[in-house]
Design a protein around this motif. Structure first.
Motif, short mmCIF file in Angstrom:
data_model
loop_
_atom_site.label_atom_id
_atom_site.label_comp_id
_atom_site.label_asym_id
_atom_site.label_seq_id
_atom_site.Cartn_x
_atom_site.Cartn_y
_atom_site.Cartn_z
N GLN A 86 60.89 -39.60 -3.28
CA GLN A 86 61.71 -39.83 -4.51
C GLN A 86 61.55 -38.89 -5.46
N GLU B 188 58.59 -35.38 -10.90
CA GLU B 188 57.60 -36.29 -10.02
C GLU B 188 58.21 -36.88 -8.94
N SER C 114 57.43 -39.38 -5.59
CA SER C 114 56.72 -40.51 -4.98
C SER C 114 57.01 -40.34 -3.70
N ARG D 155 55.36 -39.79 0.23
CA ARG D 155 54.11 -39.10 1.04
C ARG D 155 54.35 -37.68 1.23
N ASN E 212 51.39 -34.49 -7.60
CA ASN E 212 52.84 -34.80 -7.00
C ASN E 212 53.86 -34.25 -8.03
N THR E 213 53.83 -33.28 -8.57
CA THR E 213 54.54 -32.76 -9.91
C THR E 213 54.88 -31.30 -9.82
#
Length: 121
Positions: free
Chosen positions: A3, A23, A25, A27, A77-78
């Motif tokens: 996402q 960002e 989300s 894995r 994660n960005t």
């Protein structure tokens, strides 16, 4: 599944700067090629730029080269889009994309919901 949520859009005067964030989300963010597209009112969506999974390679559309910079922080994660020297023609909804292939395109797997950037003259 991945996402993507963009943030950082807004209203800025011509010549100004904005930094968009996306960002992710899910894995294994670090295995995805990431990128940005944009869509202006009444126009087709267009590619802005992309960054390899490691961050070691970036590529841009000619219209934004030397003004926009893509970077990523895999620990957060960005992915970021730093936009400088903004022009009214940069006004658009900006979308973050992710792909497990080596590049992003209209067929990329994952898309964010978009964030509006408006550049006033």
């Amino acid at each position: 599944q991945l996402q993507l949520v963009e943030s950082g859009g807004g209203l800025v005067q011509a010549g100004g700067s904005l930094r968009l964030s996306c960002e992710a989300s899910g894995r294994a963010f670090s295995v995805y090629t990431m990128g940005w597209f944009r869509q202006a009112p009444g126009k087709e969506r267009e590619f802005v730029g992309g960054i390899s999974y490691s961050g070691g390679h970036t590529y841009y559309a000619d219209s934004v080269k030397d003004r926009f910079t893509i970077s990523r922080d895999n620990a957060k994660n960005t992915v970021y889009l730093q936009m400088n020297s903004l022009k009214p023609e940069d006004t658009a909804v900006y979308y973050c994309v992710a792909d497990r292939r080596k590049s992003v395109d209209e067929g990329s797997e994952y898309w964010g919901q978009g964030t509006q950037v408006t550049v006033s003259s």
